[in-house]
Design a protein around this motif. Structure first.
Motif, PDB file in Angstrom:
ATOM      1  N   GLN A 182       0.817  -1.218   0.000  1.00 37.34           N
ATOM      2  CA  GLN A 182       0.000   0.000   0.000  1.00 37.34           C
ATOM      3  C   GLN A 182       0.851   1.268   0.000  1.00 37.34           C
ATOM      4  O   GLN A 182       0.567   2.220  -0.715  1.00 37.34           O
ATOM      5  CB  GLN A 182      -0.906   0.035   1.245  1.00 37.34           C
ATOM      6  N   ALA A 236       1.028   3.981  -2.975  1.00 32.54           N
ATOM      7  CA  ALA A 236       0.632   5.371  -2.699  1.00 32.54           C
ATOM      8  C   ALA A 236       1.768   6.309  -3.096  1.00 32.54           C
ATOM      9  O   ALA A 236       1.544   7.358  -3.699  1.00 32.54           O
ATOM     10  CB  ALA A 236       0.292   5.531  -1.223  1.00 32.54           C
ATOM     11  N   HIS A 264      -4.109   0.287  -5.541  1.00 33.24           N
ATOM     12  CA  HIS A 264      -4.032   0.678  -4.125  1.00 33.24           C
ATOM     13  C   HIS A 264      -5.396   0.457  -3.452  1.00 33.24           C
ATOM     14  O   HIS A 264      -5.479  -0.054  -2.334  1.00 33.24           O
ATOM     15  CB  HIS A 264      -3.607   2.153  -4.063  1.00 33.24           C
ATOM     16  N   GLY A 270     -10.487   5.649   3.133  1.00 34.36           N
ATOM     17  CA  GLY A 270     -10.067   5.645   1.723  1.00 34.36           C
ATOM     18  C   GLY A 270     -11.252   5.386   0.799  1.00 34.36           C
ATOM     19  O   GLY A 270     -11.414   6.041  -0.239  1.00 34.36           O
ATOM     20  N   MET A 303     -13.476   8.387   0.792  1.00 31.74           N
ATOM     21  CA  MET A 303     -12.807   9.463   0.050  1.00 31.74           C
ATOM     22  C   MET A 303     -13.001   9.275  -1.455  1.00 31.74           C
ATOM     23  O   MET A 303     -13.273  10.236  -2.183  1.00 31.74           O
ATOM     24  CB  MET A 303     -11.307   9.448   0.394  1.00 31.74           C
ATOM     25  N   TYR A 351     -14.294  15.313   0.183  1.00 26.71           N
ATOM     26  CA  TYR A 351     -13.097  14.653  -0.359  1.00 26.71           C
ATOM     27  C   TYR A 351     -11.837  15.201   0.308  1.00 26.71           C
ATOM     28  O   TYR A 351     -10.971  14.439   0.742  1.00 26.71           O
ATOM     29  CB  TYR A 351     -13.016  14.837  -1.890  1.00 26.71           C
ATOM     30  N   HIS A 384      -9.419  13.027   2.535  1.00 24.22           N
ATOM     31  CA  HIS A 384      -8.055  12.828   2.039  1.00 24.22           C
ATOM     32  C   HIS A 384      -7.039  13.131   3.140  1.00 24.22           C
ATOM     33  O   HIS A 384      -6.119  12.338   3.399  1.00 24.22           O
ATOM     34  CB  HIS A 384      -7.827  13.727   0.810  1.00 24.22           C
ATOM     35  N   HIS A 417      -7.228  10.410   5.724  1.00 18.85           N
ATOM     36  CA  HIS A 417      -6.603   9.168   5.234  1.00 18.85           C
ATOM     37  C   HIS A 417      -5.076   9.265   5.365  1.00 18.85           C
ATOM     38  O   HIS A 417      -4.418   8.328   5.823  1.00 18.85           O
ATOM     39  CB  HIS A 417      -7.015   8.967   3.772  1.00 18.85           C
TER      40      HIS A 417
HETATM   41  C1  HEM Z   1      -4.604   0.067   5.246  1.00 19.96           C
HETATM   42  C2  HEM Z   1      -4.870   0.437   4.015  1.00 19.96           C
HETATM   43  C3  HEM Z   1      -4.369   1.706   3.390  1.00 19.96           C
HETATM   44  C4  HEM Z   1      -3.217   2.415   3.593  1.00 19.96           C
HETATM   45  C5  HEM Z   1      -2.076   2.085   4.560  1.00 19.96           C
HETATM   46  C6  HEM Z   1      -3.250   3.558   2.710  1.00 19.96           C
HETATM   47  C7  HEM Z   1      -2.257   4.523   2.623  1.00 19.96           C
HETATM   48  C8  HEM Z   1      -2.278   5.604   1.779  1.00 19.96           C
HETATM   49  C9  HEM Z   1      -1.252   6.608   1.692  1.00 19.96           C
HETATM   50  C10 HEM Z   1       0.029   6.638   2.526  1.00 19.96           C
HETATM   51  C11 HEM Z   1      -1.633   7.501   0.743  1.00 19.96           C
HETATM   52  C12 HEM Z   1      -0.868   8.749   0.278  1.00 19.96           C
HETATM   53  C13 HEM Z   1      -1.487   9.943   0.971  1.00 19.96           C
HETATM   54  C14 HEM Z   1      -1.256  11.191   0.184  1.00 19.96           C
HETATM   55  O1  HEM Z   1      -0.162  11.737   0.299  1.00 19.96           O
HETATM   56  O2  HEM Z   1      -2.138  11.570  -0.582  1.00 19.96           O
HETATM   57  C15 HEM Z   1      -2.890   7.071   0.202  1.00 19.96           C
HETATM   58  C16 HEM Z   1      -3.579   7.713  -0.808  1.00 19.96           C
HETATM   59  C17 HEM Z   1      -4.768   7.271  -1.327  1.00 19.96           C
HETATM   60  N1  HEM Z   1      -5.515   6.199  -0.883  1.00 19.96           N
HETATM   61 FE1  HEM Z   1      -4.975   4.885   0.567  1.00 19.96          FE
HETATM   62  N2  HEM Z   1      -4.408   3.525   1.978  1.00 19.96           N
HETATM   63  C18 HEM Z   1      -5.121   2.410   2.364  1.00 19.96           C
HETATM   64  C19 HEM Z   1      -6.346   2.000   1.874  1.00 19.96           C
HETATM   65  C20 HEM Z   1      -7.061   2.657   0.882  1.00 19.96           C
HETATM   66  C21 HEM Z   1      -8.349   2.243   0.385  1.00 19.96           C
HETATM   67  C22 HEM Z   1      -9.129   1.003   0.820  1.00 19.96           C
HETATM   68  C23 HEM Z   1      -8.722   3.154  -0.556  1.00 19.96           C
HETATM   69  C24 HEM Z   1      -9.960   3.222  -1.408  1.00 19.96           C
HETATM   70  C25 HEM Z   1     -10.822   2.247  -1.534  1.00 19.96           C
HETATM   71  C26 HEM Z   1      -7.657   4.134  -0.659  1.00 19.96           C
HETATM   72  C27 HEM Z   1      -7.654   5.204  -1.541  1.00 19.96           C
HETATM   73  C28 HEM Z   1      -6.640   6.109  -1.655  1.00 19.96           C
HETATM   74  C29 HEM Z   1      -6.638   7.182  -2.658  1.00 19.96           C
HETATM   75  C30 HEM Z   1      -7.719   7.445  -3.723  1.00 19.96           C
HETATM   76  C31 HEM Z   1      -5.463   7.899  -2.436  1.00 19.96           C
HETATM   77  C32 HEM Z   1      -4.957   9.116  -3.239  1.00 19.96           C
HETATM   78  C33 HEM Z   1      -5.630  10.352  -2.754  1.00 19.96           C
HETATM   79  C34 HEM Z   1      -5.379  11.521  -3.679  1.00 19.96           C
HETATM   80  O3  HEM Z   1      -4.198  11.852  -3.882  1.00 19.96           O
HETATM   81  O4  HEM Z   1      -6.361  12.058  -4.192  1.00 19.96           O
HETATM   82  N3  HEM Z   1      -6.670   3.814   0.249  1.00 19.96           N
HETATM   83  N4  HEM Z   1      -3.271   5.915   0.857  1.00 19.96           N
END
Ligand code: HEM
Ligand code: HEM
Length: 189
Positions: A28, A32, A51, A107, A110, A137, A141, A144
């Motif tokens: 993940q 990311a 992701h 997430g 979001m 959002y 964000h 998250h």
């Molecule tokens: C334990 C599970 C997860 C971890 C550790 C995780 C971790 C992260 C991290 C570190 C980022 C980067 C944050 C940033 O700088 O923008 C990120 C972005 C993101 N995550 Fe996750 N995530 C997880 C689960 C999910 C799930 C289940 C979804 C959606 C179903 C999701 C959707 C997103 C999206 C769409 C972004 C990009 C946001 C943007 O830049 O618009 N994540 N996540």
């Protein structure tokens, strides 16, 4: 090796849950980070789709893991562990489980707020529980990102504690989460 936990060690199923989730959390953060470094376009959307799919997989595995935990005994700390360390271990495990559940849920919400419904590896499209909204959002964000950052640091602390038990205290706390022989009798708290 036994499937279920006993009073001195985790069984195969609990170990598989633990290590599969650890591997997926690493994936993940890599995905990311990769998405962060890409310009908006099909490549970034593809990486984020992976992701999301792995994140939903983590959510499902954590729910199954908690059910399995509830059906099992949980090995206690070795008897010479001080009370503050027992409390810290219990608190950090609860916090890790909470983060493993809430981070993917946020997430998912979001993605709905961004109007990108979540698909699990292109096989199942998950429902949207909230309507598209820019302020929602942005809030989700930030949340998250904060949750993922907290998970990262708490997991590092957790790893440090596991290594301290193994190399400093020389007890079986790390071994009982690994498919290896225990060296001593571990007693319940
Ligand atoms: C334990 C599970 C997860 C971890 C550790 C995780 C971790 C992260 C991290 C570190 C980022 C980067 C944050 C940033 O700088 O923008 C990120 C972005 C993101 N995550 Fe996750 N995530 C997880 C689960 C999910 C799930 C289940 C979804 C959606 C179903 C999701 C959707 C997103 C999206 C769409 C972004 C990009 C946001 C943007 O830049 O618009 N994540 N996540
Ligand atoms: C993303 C990283 C990690 C997460 C989210 C995580 C999460 C957890 C959780 C929630 C538990 C509690 C199990 C239970 O009683 O139900 C646990 C136990 C344990 N973890 Fe991790 N873990 C991670 C990485 C690691 C690593 C890398 C190690 C080894 C260096 C490790 C070693 C252990 C050990 C030895 C236990 C058993 C502790 C005890 O019996 O008191 N974990 N982990």
């Amino acid at each position: 090796m036994q499937l279920k936990n006993d009073e001195s060690r985790y069984g195969v199923v609990a170990q598989l849950f633990h290590w599969a989730i650890v591997a997926l959390i690493i994936v993940q953060f890599i995905l990311a980070n990769r998405a962060d470094n890409l310009p908006l376009g099909p490549a970034k959307i593809g990486v984020l789709a992976q992701h999301k799919s792995f994140g939903i997989t983590i959510l499902a595995l954590v729910l199954l893991r908690l059910i399995w935990r509830w059906l099992n005994v949980v090995p206690g700390e070795p008897k010479d562990v001080p009370t503050w360390q027992r409390i810290a271990a219990r608190f950090s495990h609860v916090a890790l489980y909470a983060l493993l559940l809430i981070t993917p849920i946020v997430g998912w919400l979001m993605s709905s707020a961004r109007n990108f419904p979540v698909s699990w590896f292109g096989l199942v499209t998950l429902p949207d529980f909230i309507r598209p909204s820019k302020p929602a959002y942005e809030f989700l964000h930030q949340t998250h990102e904060l949750l993922a950052g907290t998970l990262f640091w708490l997991a590092l602390l957790h790893v440090a504690a596991a290594l301290k038990h193994h190399f400093w205290d020389k007890d079986d706390v790390l071994r009982r989460m690994l498919p290896v022989k225990l060296t001593q009798e571990t007693t319940r708290s």
